[in-house]
Design a protein around this motif. Structure first.
Motif, mmCIF file in Angstrom:
data_model
loop_
_atom_site.group_PDB
_atom_site.id
_atom_site.type_symbol
_atom_site.label_atom_id
_atom_site.label_comp_id
_atom_site.label_asym_id
_atom_site.label_seq_id
_atom_site.Cartn_x
_atom_site.Cartn_y
_atom_site.Cartn_z
ATOM 1 N N UNK A 281 20.512 22.864 3.832
ATOM 2 C CA UNK A 281 20.904 21.462 4.003
ATOM 3 C C UNK A 281 20.039 20.767 5.041
ATOM 4 N N UNK A 282 19.457 21.554 5.936
ATOM 5 C CA UNK A 282 18.458 21.022 6.864
ATOM 6 C C UNK A 282 17.088 21.397 6.314
ATOM 7 N N UNK A 283 16.335 20.403 5.835
ATOM 8 C CA UNK A 283 15.046 20.686 5.201
ATOM 9 C C UNK A 283 14.149 21.491 6.136
ATOM 10 N N UNK A 284 14.274 21.259 7.425
ATOM 11 C CA UNK A 284 13.483 22.001 8.405
ATOM 12 C C UNK A 284 13.773 23.494 8.335
ATOM 13 N N UNK A 285 15.015 23.846 7.965
ATOM 14 C CA UNK A 285 15.404 25.255 7.919
ATOM 15 C C UNK A 285 15.370 25.833 6.515
ATOM 16 N N UNK A 286 14.883 25.081 5.545
ATOM 17 C CA UNK A 286 14.797 25.599 4.177
ATOM 18 C C UNK A 286 13.936 26.864 4.098
ATOM 19 N N UNK A 287 12.778 26.937 4.808
ATOM 20 C CA UNK A 287 12.020 28.204 4.784
ATOM 21 C C UNK A 287 12.837 29.374 5.324
ATOM 22 N N UNK A 288 13.631 29.121 6.368
ATOM 23 C CA UNK A 288 14.481 30.173 6.931
ATOM 24 C C UNK A 288 15.503 30.638 5.908
ATOM 25 N N UNK A 289 16.109 29.699 5.172
ATOM 26 C CA UNK A 289 17.092 30.049 4.147
ATOM 27 C C UNK A 289 16.448 30.883 3.046
ATOM 28 N N UNK A 290 15.259 30.465 2.613
ATOM 29 C CA UNK A 290 14.565 31.195 1.551
ATOM 30 C C UNK A 290 14.182 32.595 2.003
ATOM 31 N N UNK A 291 13.684 32.708 3.235
ATOM 32 C CA UNK A 291 13.257 34.019 3.719
ATOM 33 C C UNK A 291 14.441 34.929 4.019
ATOM 34 N N UNK A 292 15.609 34.361 4.307
ATOM 35 C CA UNK A 292 16.808 35.182 4.445
ATOM 36 C C UNK A 292 17.119 35.896 3.137
ATOM 37 N N UNK A 293 16.966 35.176 2.027
ATOM 38 C CA UNK A 293 17.214 35.779 0.715
ATOM 39 C C UNK A 293 16.096 36.749 0.332
ATOM 40 N N UNK A 294 14.853 36.436 0.717
ATOM 41 C CA UNK A 294 13.750 37.369 0.470
ATOM 42 C C UNK A 294 13.997 38.671 1.234
ATOM 43 N N UNK A 295 14.455 38.545 2.474
ATOM 44 C CA UNK A 295 14.760 39.728 3.266
ATOM 45 C C UNK A 295 15.873 40.552 2.618
ATOM 46 N N UNK A 296 16.846 39.870 2.017
ATOM 47 C CA UNK A 296 17.907 40.576 1.296
ATOM 48 C C UNK A 296 17.346 41.309 0.079
ATOM 49 N N UNK A 297 16.385 40.690 -0.596
ATOM 50 C CA UNK A 297 15.721 41.369 -1.715
ATOM 51 C C UNK A 297 15.075 42.673 -1.257
ATOM 52 N N UNK A 298 14.344 42.600 -0.155
ATOM 53 C CA UNK A 298 13.688 43.807 0.365
ATOM 54 C C UNK A 298 14.728 44.849 0.746
ATOM 55 N N UNK A 299 15.780 44.415 1.392
ATOM 56 C CA UNK A 299 16.854 45.306 1.803
ATOM 57 C C UNK A 299 17.470 46.030 0.613
#
Length: 419
Positions: A281-299
């Motif tokens: 919801x904060x465009x500034x934190x959209x990369x953080x949101x995406x990388x949180x899910x990428x990290x979950x993929x790796x996990x």
């Protein structure tokens, strides 16, 4: 002690479900076959197991969001993602302990495909809507930072190893060892990276925000209580939750495999999606949101799968190789190619609206029309090859590799950077 509590809990729940089923059957004046009675009773357990799994996931997620402020900054996002997926681990462990290879495959492939096919596009969609509301213009792309290249490149390694698992059609404790080592290296590299964009306490949800405002000693007790309470609830609910999924699928005439592949991940990973939604919801934190899910993929490609042979061995009473038949291999291959396409799309360190729409459309198609999954393997494969060909023509499309190299020289092995 926990085993006794769990056994008592399960017995009481089964008794209540059986009594409810008997009461309904008596009022209807009908006789049912034993299998139908069992299915109805097990399906009735969903009334408490579904919300229990959801509540345990939220409790653990809230504890993780508060605990991230006391972790090494480079590890915070990865640890947060790992803690948020503990309910998924519990469900997968229970299925593996039962020795149910088909449902085990359904659950872990479903959760991985949900992250890429629904989670990643959701992040872009939410960020785009917020940008539209704020500026009147649609967001064109999410641009990743150089530090995010660690997650993008790090996702390639377990996917590549899983291609070997698919080829040999078995999963063993040796694979667990390799996958665990991969995740350990990933965490080590993350720990060498500089601090990224952090949340402030004011940006947390109500529960973790309230916890963080407590006095230091009380705050530690509250965080521990969230983890312990969520963990106990998860321990009590995981086994009957899986049983209720199977019974519910039987009672409504849906394939048990398909039901577990899609319903279980929706519930066990919902809080993780909620966190990504809030950050996006904060465009500034959209990369953080995406990388949180990428990290979950790796996990999940590493630690979740590494846990399976261990739980399987405990359930069988001895170490045993887990075999995958043709149907399992099809599901695994489809999952590998979907994640590989996601990596190819992120290698230029950008995630565009068209790419988000593509991932969502392909995921939605396999969700709505399961019979098309074999055909979709060729679609994903062709798109991956097309992406690789474009990178060979334009090396900038593989910018994450160069960014990872710079991060490695600058932080992982300082002093080797010529600059």
């Amino acid at each position: 002690m926990l085993k006794l509590v769990r056994a008592a809990w399960a017995t009481a729940s089964a008794t209540a479900a059986a009594n409810a089923t008997a009461s309904v059957g008596a009022k209807a004046g009908a006789s049912a076959v034993p299998g139908a009675v069992v299915a109805a009773g097990g399906a009735g357990a969903a009334l408490w197991t579904f919300p229990s799994i959801l509540l345990s996931a939220f409790a653990i997620g809230w504890g993780a969001e508060a605990a991230q402020f006391f972790m090494s900054q480079g590890l915070a996002l990865a640890i947060l993602a790992w803690l948020q997926t503990l309910p998924e681990f519990a469900v997968e462990a229970d299925i593996a302990w039962r020795g149910d290879v088909s449902n085990m495959t359904a659950n872990f492939t479903g959760s991985l495909r949900l992250l890429v096919g629904l989670g990643w596009p959701m992040v872009f969609g939410v960020a785009a809507l917020m940008e539209r509301r704020r500026t009147g213009k649609w967001l064109r792309e999410i641009v990743l930072d150089d530090e995010d290249s660690v997650g993008v490149v790090g996702l390639i390694v377990p996917i590549a190893y899983f291609a070997l698992i698919w080829w040999k059609a078995t999963l063993t404790l040796w694979d667990s060892l390799v996958l665990t080592a991969m995740y350990g290296v990933y965490l080590w590299i993350l720990n060498r990276m500089p601090a990224g964009d952090e949340e402030s306490i004011e940006e947390l949800d109500l529960v973790p925000r309230t916890v963080m405002r407590l006095k230091p000693g009380v705050r530690g007790v509250a965080i521990t209580a969230l983890f312990v309470g969520g963990g106990i609830l998860l321990y009590l609910a995981a086994h009957p939750f899986v049983g209720s999924l199977e019974a519910l699928a039987l009672s409504i005439g849906i394939s048990e495999f398909v039901f577990i592949q899609w319903v279980a991940p929706f519930l066990s990973e919902f809080p993780e999606f909620f966190s990504a939604f809030r950050w996006a919801k904060s465009v500034r934190k959209a990369p953080m949101a995406l990388m949180n899910l990428v990290s979950s993929n790796i996990n999940q490609w590493t630690m979740l799968v590494a846990m399976i042979p261990i739980a399987y061995a405990f359930g069988q009473g001895h170490v045993q190789t887990i075999p995958f038949d043709a149907m399992h291999r099809t599901e695994i291959l489809l999952t590998i190619l979907q994640s590989l396409l996601g990596v190819v799309l992120l290698l230029n360190m950008r995630f565009t609206a068209a790419e988000a729409a593509l991932l969502f459309a392909l995921w939605g198609l396999q969700f709505a029309v399961p019979a098309l999954r074999e055909e979709l393997i060729f679609v994903y494969g062709a798109l991956v090859l097309l992406g690789v060909a474009r990178m060979l023509v334009d090396r900038r499309r593989a910018g994450a590799v160069g960014a990872f190299g710079r991060q490695w020289r600058r932080h992982a092995v300082p002093g080797t950077d010529a600059a």
